[in-house]
Design an enzyme around this catalytic site. Structure first.
Site, PDB file in Angstrom:
ATOM      1  N   ASP A 127     -10.271   2.311   2.915  1.00 47.92           N
ATOM      2  CA  ASP A 127     -10.432   1.668   4.230  1.00 47.92           C
ATOM      3  C   ASP A 127     -11.236   2.543   5.198  1.00 47.92           C
ATOM      4  O   ASP A 127     -12.032   2.017   5.991  1.00 47.92           O
ATOM      5  CB  ASP A 127      -9.061   1.341   4.836  1.00 47.92           C
ATOM      6  CG  ASP A 127      -8.450   0.075   4.247  1.00 47.92           C
ATOM      7  OD1 ASP A 127      -9.212  -0.761   3.706  1.00 47.92           O
ATOM      8  OD2 ASP A 127      -7.219  -0.092   4.318  1.00 47.92           O
TER       9      ASP A 127
ATOM     10  N   LYS B 167       0.819  -1.223   0.000  1.00 50.60           N
ATOM     11  CA  LYS B 167       0.000   0.000   0.000  1.00 50.60           C
ATOM     12  C   LYS B 167       0.854   1.276   0.000  1.00 50.60           C
ATOM     13  O   LYS B 167       0.491   2.272  -0.636  1.00 50.60           O
ATOM     14  CB  LYS B 167      -0.948   0.006   1.213  1.00 50.60           C
ATOM     15  CG  LYS B 167      -2.054  -1.046   1.130  1.00 50.60           C
ATOM     16  CD  LYS B 167      -2.996  -0.935   2.318  1.00 50.60           C
ATOM     17  CE  LYS B 167      -3.971  -2.100   2.358  1.00 50.60           C
ATOM     18  NZ  LYS B 167      -4.946  -1.996   3.446  1.00 50.60           N
TER      19      LYS B 167
HETATM   20  P1  NAP Z   1       0.097  -3.758  10.513  1.00 49.82           P
HETATM   21  O1  NAP Z   1       0.318  -2.439   9.860  1.00 49.82           O
HETATM   22  O2  NAP Z   1       1.118  -4.821  10.390  1.00 49.82           O
HETATM   23  O3  NAP Z   1      -0.133  -3.464  12.092  1.00 49.82           O
HETATM   24  C1  NAP Z   1      -0.280  -4.520  12.998  1.00 49.82           C
HETATM   25  C2  NAP Z   1      -0.680  -3.961  14.374  1.00 49.82           C
HETATM   26  O4  NAP Z   1      -0.914  -5.089  15.234  1.00 49.82           O
HETATM   27  C3  NAP Z   1       0.403  -3.103  15.035  1.00 49.82           C
HETATM   28  O5  NAP Z   1      -0.203  -2.113  15.824  1.00 49.82           O
HETATM   29  C4  NAP Z   1       1.134  -4.142  15.900  1.00 49.82           C
HETATM   30  O6  NAP Z   1       1.777  -3.578  17.033  1.00 49.82           O
HETATM   31  C5  NAP Z   1      -0.035  -4.996  16.362  1.00 49.82           C
HETATM   32  N1  NAP Z   1       0.437  -6.333  16.761  1.00 49.82           N
HETATM   33  C6  NAP Z   1       0.864  -7.327  15.938  1.00 49.82           C
HETATM   34  N2  NAP Z   1       1.231  -8.411  16.658  1.00 49.82           N
HETATM   35  C7  NAP Z   1       1.046  -8.070  17.968  1.00 49.82           C
HETATM   36  C8  NAP Z   1       1.249  -8.743  19.195  1.00 49.82           C
HETATM   37  N3  NAP Z   1       1.725 -10.010  19.228  1.00 49.82           N
HETATM   38  N4  NAP Z   1       0.926  -8.110  20.360  1.00 49.82           N
HETATM   39  C9  NAP Z   1       0.431  -6.844  20.332  1.00 49.82           C
HETATM   40  N5  NAP Z   1       0.220  -6.138  19.202  1.00 49.82           N
HETATM   41  C10 NAP Z   1       0.531  -6.740  18.038  1.00 49.82           C
HETATM   42  O7  NAP Z   1      -1.264  -4.426  10.040  1.00 49.82           O
HETATM   43  P2  NAP Z   1      -2.584  -3.681   9.499  1.00 49.82           P
HETATM   44  O8  NAP Z   1      -2.528  -3.598   8.031  1.00 49.82           O
HETATM   45  O9  NAP Z   1      -2.764  -2.438  10.296  1.00 49.82           O
HETATM   46  O10 NAP Z   1      -3.723  -4.772   9.846  1.00 49.82           O
HETATM   47  C11 NAP Z   1      -4.123  -5.035  11.178  1.00 49.82           C
HETATM   48  C12 NAP Z   1      -5.322  -5.995  11.159  1.00 49.82           C
HETATM   49  O11 NAP Z   1      -6.435  -5.358  10.568  1.00 49.82           O
HETATM   50  C13 NAP Z   1      -5.096  -7.285  10.379  1.00 49.82           C
HETATM   51  O12 NAP Z   1      -5.667  -8.357  11.112  1.00 49.82           O
HETATM   52  C14 NAP Z   1      -5.879  -7.071   9.105  1.00 49.82           C
HETATM   53  O13 NAP Z   1      -6.381  -8.276   8.551  1.00 49.82           O
HETATM   54  C15 NAP Z   1      -7.023  -6.225   9.614  1.00 49.82           C
HETATM   55  N6  NAP Z   1      -7.624  -5.408   8.547  1.00 49.82           N
HETATM   56  C16 NAP Z   1      -8.937  -5.583   8.280  1.00 49.82           C
HETATM   57  C17 NAP Z   1      -9.536  -4.839   7.281  1.00 49.82           C
HETATM   58  C18 NAP Z   1     -10.985  -5.042   6.963  1.00 49.82           C
HETATM   59  O14 NAP Z   1     -11.418  -4.638   5.869  1.00 49.82           O
HETATM   60  N7  NAP Z   1     -11.777  -5.616   7.847  1.00 49.82           N
HETATM   61  C19 NAP Z   1      -8.791  -3.882   6.551  1.00 49.82           C
HETATM   62  C20 NAP Z   1      -7.433  -3.712   6.881  1.00 49.82           C
HETATM   63  C21 NAP Z   1      -6.862  -4.490   7.878  1.00 49.82           C
HETATM   64  P3  NAP Z   1       3.309  -3.075  16.950  1.00 49.82           P
HETATM   65  O15 NAP Z   1       3.275  -1.686  16.381  1.00 49.82           O
HETATM   66  O16 NAP Z   1       3.761  -3.129  18.356  1.00 49.82           O
HETATM   67  O17 NAP Z   1       4.040  -4.061  16.041  1.00 49.82           O
END
Ligand code: NAP
Length: 282
Positions: free
Chosen positions: A103, A67
């Site tokens: 989003d 992205k």
């Molecule tokens: P990302 O940029 O990789 O961010 C991941 C987030 O999760 C960060 O804040 C990270 O914290 C936290 N995290 C990961 N592992 C962790 C752990 N073990 N303990 C505590 N915190 C943890 O991912 P993203 O793109 O934002 O996506 C996040 C989620 O949203 C995913 O599950 C994705 O499938 C979902 N999503 C859904 C939609 C939808 O349309 N429904 C759209 C977009 C995303 P740190 O900063 O500490 O690493």
């Protein structure tokens, strides 16, 4: 005979449900067109997007991890994508690549549909996470006038950076402070990857959560996350992540294929069944 084709660009991309969504709409609306997956490795994304105008596609969705690369590749980004510095929807105008981010729209559209009038009841919200999805969620909440936001993140510095960027309305916090915050908030959003299939669970006691507060988990695999199950069991309104996924697809489809599609119960059942089948196969 040629017909419009779009794609989802990611790496990996085999898990993406976007082709199911767009092909359902193409069939339902009796439109000629197609929507396929394009697995593009990180070292190839810049050249893939530079040559997009000659790829034969009318546009694309962009998913993890591309992205930000898509944002850098576009000739023009719509304001929401410029704010998020991330593009998830591409199209061509006179062979120039244009991008937006849907989003925020998808997050808000599903919340409006699930809990009409939610913003009039929400004085304070907490968002778990500070990654790409959390940024979209926070911008959506600010757009709707939510005046106080707490961003809770494992890596506290990321929450602090976000708060510094977004001003006094946003307070950074760590997970240790969450039980206290739960007493004050009207909306809790999980925008971390915790609770997603293959990831650690989101271990959170909802006991202290304010009575009547809503819980929105944007994780959609599994559809019913332990967080949502716990919220429902305690009588809190619960909003799942599938609706966000479906609604965020609407603007791209309209741009590429010329008709604004609808998010219907039939589409939701179709994608939920696909997700369920995938869960069972894992
Ligand atoms: P990302 O940029 O990789 O961010 C991941 C987030 O999760 C960060 O804040 C990270 O914290 C936290 N995290 C990961 N592992 C962790 C752990 N073990 N303990 C505590 N915190 C943890 O991912 P993203 O793109 O934002 O996506 C996040 C989620 O949203 C995913 O599950 C994705 O499938 C979902 N999503 C859904 C939609 C939808 O349309 N429904 C759209 C977009 C995303 P740190 O900063 O500490 O690493």
């Amino acid at each position: 005979m040629s017909f419009p084709r779009a794609c989802i660009i990611g790496h990996p991309v085999a898990h993406s449900r976007s082709p199911v969504i767009h092909r359902h709409w193409l069939a339902e609306l009796k439109l000629e067109g197609d929507y396929v997956r394009e697995d593009v490795a990180p070292e190839k994304i810049a050249s893939f997007l530079a040559g997009f105008a000659t790829s034969g596609y009318v546009g694309a969705n962009v998913t993890v991890p591309h992205k930000e690369a898509a944002f850098r590749a576009v000739t023009r980004a719509e304001p929401v994508a410029a704010t998020l510095k991330a593009v998830n929807t591409l199209w061509l105008e006179d062979d120039r690549l244009i991008g937006t981010n849907t989003d925020v729209y998808g997050f808000l559209a599903h919340l409006d549909e699930s809990l009409p009038g939610w913003n009039t009841r929400t004085r304070m919200a907490a968002v778990l996470g500070a990654g790409g999805a959390a940024r979209a969620v926070i911008h959506g909440l600010i757009e709707r006038g939510i005046s106080r936001l707490v961003v809770v993140n494992r890596t506290r510095t990321r929450a602090e950076t976000l708060a510094a960027e977004l001003g006094a309305r946003v307070t950074p916090a760590g997970f240790a402070e969450l039980p206290q915050r739960l007493k004050e908030i009207d909306l809790l959003v999980n925008a971390t990857s915790l609770g997603m299939t293959g990831q650690p669970p989101l271990d959170l006691d909802l006991g202290p959560l304010k009575s009547g507060a809503a819980v929105y988990d944007i994780v959609y695999a599994p559809l019913e996350t332990p967080l949502l199950a716990a919220a429902r069991a305690r009588g809190h309104p619960a909003v799942d992540g599938l609706g966000m996924l479906l609604h965020q697809a609407v603007p791209g489809f309209e741009r590429w294929f010329g008709v604004r599609p609808k998010v219907t119960p039939a589409l939701r059942s179709l994608v939920a069944a696909e997700l369920g089948a995938r869960e069972r196969a894992q």
